[in-house]
Design an enzyme around this catalytic site. Sequence first.
Site, PDB file in Angstrom:
ATOM      1  CD  GLU A  18      -2.232   1.446   2.390  1.00 47.91           C
ATOM      2  OE1 GLU A  18      -3.415   0.645   2.879  1.00 47.91           O
ATOM      3  OE2 GLU A  18      -2.285   2.203   3.304  1.00 47.91           O
ATOM      4  CB  THR A  49      -3.740   5.788   1.172  1.00 47.57           C
ATOM      5  OG1 THR A  49      -2.731   6.762   0.907  1.00 47.57           O
ATOM      6  CG2 THR A  49      -2.770   4.435   1.340  1.00 47.57           C
ATOM      7  CB  ALA A  53     -10.321  18.148   0.959  1.00 43.87           C
ATOM      8  CG  HIS A  94      -7.390   2.847  -0.447  1.00 41.63           C
ATOM      9  ND1 HIS A  94      -6.650   2.756   0.863  1.00 41.63           N
ATOM     10  CD2 HIS A  94      -6.597   1.318  -1.024  1.00 41.63           C
ATOM     11  CE1 HIS A  94      -6.079   1.565   0.831  1.00 41.63           C
ATOM     12  NE2 HIS A  94      -6.145   1.241   0.206  1.00 41.63           N
ATOM     13  NE  ARG A 124     -15.821   6.814   9.383  1.00 40.69           N
ATOM     14  CZ  ARG A 124     -16.245   7.059  10.822  1.00 40.69           C
ATOM     15  NH1 ARG A 124     -17.205   6.814  11.824  1.00 40.69           N
ATOM     16  NH2 ARG A 124     -15.098   7.022  11.706  1.00 40.69           N
ATOM     17  N   GLY A 125     -13.166   6.575   6.391  1.00 39.43           N
ATOM     18  CA  GLY A 125     -12.703   7.375   6.062  1.00 39.43           C
ATOM     19  C   GLY A 125     -12.768   8.462   7.342  1.00 39.43           C
ATOM     20  CG  ASP A 126     -10.441   8.484  10.124  1.00 41.55           C
ATOM     21  OD1 ASP A 126     -10.949   7.003  10.906  1.00 41.55           O
ATOM     22  OD2 ASP A 126      -8.773   7.574  10.051  1.00 41.55           O
ATOM     23  CG  HIS A 183     -13.334   1.725  14.439  1.00 39.58           C
ATOM     24  ND1 HIS A 183     -14.175   2.218  14.670  1.00 39.58           N
ATOM     25  CD2 HIS A 183     -12.970   2.178  12.683  1.00 39.58           C
ATOM     26  CE1 HIS A 183     -14.521   3.387  13.265  1.00 39.58           C
ATOM     27  NE2 HIS A 183     -12.891   3.720  12.661  1.00 39.58           N
ATOM     28  CE  LYS A 199     -16.596  -3.045   6.545  1.00 44.44           C
ATOM     29  NZ  LYS A 199     -15.910  -1.859   6.958  1.00 44.44           N
TER      30      LYS A 199
HETATM   31  P1  FAD Z   1     -17.184   1.611   9.135  1.00 49.48           P
HETATM   32  O1  FAD Z   1     -17.358   0.511   8.315  1.00 49.48           O
HETATM   33  O2  FAD Z   1     -17.723   2.380   8.000  1.00 49.48           O
HETATM   34  O3  FAD Z   1     -17.265   1.139   9.955  1.00 49.48           O
HETATM   35  C1  FAD Z   1     -17.123   3.062  11.205  1.00 49.48           C
HETATM   36  C2  FAD Z   1     -17.195   2.940  12.345  1.00 49.48           C
HETATM   37  O4  FAD Z   1     -18.989   2.469  12.029  1.00 49.48           O
HETATM   38  C3  FAD Z   1     -17.118   1.718  12.960  1.00 49.48           C
HETATM   39  O5  FAD Z   1     -17.516   1.750  14.139  1.00 49.48           O
HETATM   40  C4  FAD Z   1     -18.728   0.695  12.526  1.00 49.48           C
HETATM   41  O6  FAD Z   1     -18.757  -0.812  13.942  1.00 49.48           O
HETATM   42  C5  FAD Z   1     -19.154   1.461  13.182  1.00 49.48           C
HETATM   43  N1  FAD Z   1     -20.267   1.052  11.992  1.00 49.48           N
HETATM   44  C6  FAD Z   1     -20.033   0.265  10.498  1.00 49.48           C
HETATM   45  N2  FAD Z   1     -21.452   0.632   9.444  1.00 49.48           N
HETATM   46  C7  FAD Z   1     -22.136   1.180  10.394  1.00 49.48           C
HETATM   47  C8  FAD Z   1     -23.011   0.726  10.611  1.00 49.48           C
HETATM   48  N3  FAD Z   1     -24.422   0.395   9.548  1.00 49.48           N
HETATM   49  N4  FAD Z   1     -24.450   1.984  11.322  1.00 49.48           N
HETATM   50  C9  FAD Z   1     -23.297   2.467  11.797  1.00 49.48           C
HETATM   51  N5  FAD Z   1     -22.827   2.428  12.373  1.00 49.48           N
HETATM   52  C10 FAD Z   1     -21.457   1.354  11.705  1.00 49.48           C
HETATM   53  N6  FAD Z   1      -8.251   6.196   4.978  1.00 49.48           N
HETATM   54  C11 FAD Z   1      -8.527   6.936   4.727  1.00 49.48           C
HETATM   55  O7  FAD Z   1      -8.619   8.594   4.409  1.00 49.48           O
HETATM   56  N7  FAD Z   1      -8.058   6.704   3.389  1.00 49.48           N
HETATM   57  C12 FAD Z   1      -7.638   4.906   3.315  1.00 49.48           C
HETATM   58  O8  FAD Z   1      -7.130   5.278   1.746  1.00 49.48           O
HETATM   59  C13 FAD Z   1      -8.164   4.538   4.137  1.00 49.48           C
HETATM   60  N8  FAD Z   1      -6.761   2.762   3.839  1.00 49.48           N
HETATM   61  C14 FAD Z   1      -7.322   2.629   4.978  1.00 49.48           C
HETATM   62  C15 FAD Z   1      -7.265   0.893   4.802  1.00 49.48           C
HETATM   63  C16 FAD Z   1      -6.829  -0.196   5.630  1.00 49.48           C
HETATM   64  C17 FAD Z   1      -6.871  -1.359   5.010  1.00 49.48           C
HETATM   65  C18 FAD Z   1      -7.587   0.288   6.423  1.00 49.48           C
HETATM   66  C19 FAD Z   1      -7.709  -0.490   7.684  1.00 49.48           C
HETATM   67  C20 FAD Z   1      -8.276   1.685   7.059  1.00 49.48           C
HETATM   68  C21 FAD Z   1      -7.797   2.040   5.659  1.00 49.48           C
HETATM   69  N9  FAD Z   1      -8.602   4.060   6.674  1.00 49.48           N
HETATM   70  C22 FAD Z   1      -8.644   4.703   5.305  1.00 49.48           C
HETATM   71  C23 FAD Z   1      -8.754   4.359   7.387  1.00 49.48           C
HETATM   72  C24 FAD Z   1     -10.450   4.234   7.413  1.00 49.48           C
HETATM   73  O9  FAD Z   1     -11.065   5.105   6.481  1.00 49.48           O
HETATM   74  C25 FAD Z   1     -10.562   4.912   8.890  1.00 49.48           C
HETATM   75  O10 FAD Z   1     -10.441   3.545  10.213  1.00 49.48           O
HETATM   76  C26 FAD Z   1     -12.394   5.162   9.475  1.00 49.48           C
HETATM   77  O11 FAD Z   1     -12.266   5.946  10.789  1.00 49.48           O
HETATM   78  C27 FAD Z   1     -12.992   3.359   9.147  1.00 49.48           C
HETATM   79  O12 FAD Z   1     -13.324   3.276   7.886  1.00 49.48           O
HETATM   80  P2  FAD Z   1     -14.201   2.066   7.766  1.00 49.48           P
HETATM   81  O13 FAD Z   1     -14.142   1.916   6.398  1.00 49.48           O
HETATM   82  O14 FAD Z   1     -13.964   0.607   8.676  1.00 49.48           O
HETATM   83  O15 FAD Z   1     -15.865   2.272   8.647  1.00 49.48           O
END
Ligand code: FAD
Length: 323
Positions: A18, A49, A53, A94, A124-126, A183, A199
């Site tokens: 990555e 990745t 913004a 991503h 989802r992103g942070d 998470h 998911k």
């Molecule tokens: P989600 O799956 O949406 O989960 C986020 C939180 O919400 C979790 O606590 C989950 O339990 C909860 N949740 C999930 N679905 C629901 C629902 N339907 N209703 C209510 N709650 C729910 N970030 C970036 O900005 N750019 C990147 O390129 C990037 N690459 C990554 C690559 C990897 C392999 C990993 C592990 C993370 C990466 N991240 C990246 C970080 C990621 O965006 C963050 O960890 C973010 O906080 C959560 O993303 P997620 O897709 O897991 O979110």
Amino acid sequence: MRVTEHLSNRKRSLISFEILPPLKGKNISALYRTIDKLLEFEPPFINVTYHRAEYKFKQRENGMFEKVYIRKRPGTVGICAAIKYKYGIDTVPHLVCGGFSRMETEDALMDLNYLGIDNVLLLRGDAMHNERNFVRHEKGHGNACDLVKQTVELNKGVYLEDELSDAVETNFCIGVAGYPEKHFESPSMEVDLAYLKHKVDCGADYIVTQMFYDNKHYFSFVKRCREEGIEVPIIPGIRPITSLKNLYVLPGIFHIAFPNELVAAMQACKTPEEEKMIGIDWTIKQAQELIDFGAPCLHFYTYGSMKVIPSIVRELVSKPYSV
Ligand code: FAD
């Protein structure tokens, strides 16, 4: 080729990397130099990745403050296309919910489709740095599962504009993130796993995990996922550490813990070189154990550890593999 095809065709655990797009204003040549160093390992695919913004307030001459949006590392789609066509290596851009409307997401997916890129890792992103919690775009998605649903719809030829007829079906292979140590926003592992299952039920084809430093987290995560009925491949994420400082910085960013044995070994080091060697040895042992376990692929996070990754991977590929 789709990531899942690479995984199905494998004769051994695959190794993928990555990378981050360059900082805005920098040339792509530094990135090419990084990839050149990885070519000897024949990565089946490379992840790139996405960086949303962020905004900051800039003071103008009249004393007023203006909200200014800055994207430090743009170019994920372009970088993926550049790598795919320069090296013939599949790429996995991503895509994140944060900062995107559904329409912009659709446009990005269409661009990828035109470019012949049929893999995405959907996240989802942070939250932005100056926000406490993640805030969705007013016309965007709040969780990765909704991004998955939108992409699955596009794979069926269903676009946001419902008047289109005979619209092209895309063929995206969809990866999502998983968290062996939970998470950080989730109240419990059970809840987190239930959302992960959702998911996958929405259409994710495989999972890539957050980094971890104790394989017991991955082993138990895989077991619990299987018990919950999550059947897709689960790719472990690995990020070599190179210094004692990493042990103090990474938990705050990625919400992970280090095993005591590793902390003690690092603390006993007398020089930065010794720290680096402990990090390399730990990663080799960790990765080898994951390969022996039968991990479908090792996903190496290269950011901050590119200097040590070639020697680690060289050591791994020099040993006979089992699938
Ligand atoms: P989600 O799956 O949406 O989960 C986020 C939180 O919400 C979790 O606590 C989950 O339990 C909860 N949740 C999930 N679905 C629901 C629902 N339907 N209703 C209510 N709650 C729910 N970030 C970036 O900005 N750019 C990147 O390129 C990037 N690459 C990554 C690559 C990897 C392999 C990993 C592990 C993370 C990466 N991240 C990246 C970080 C990621 O965006 C963050 O960890 C973010 O906080 C959560 O993303 P997620 O897709 O897991 O979110």
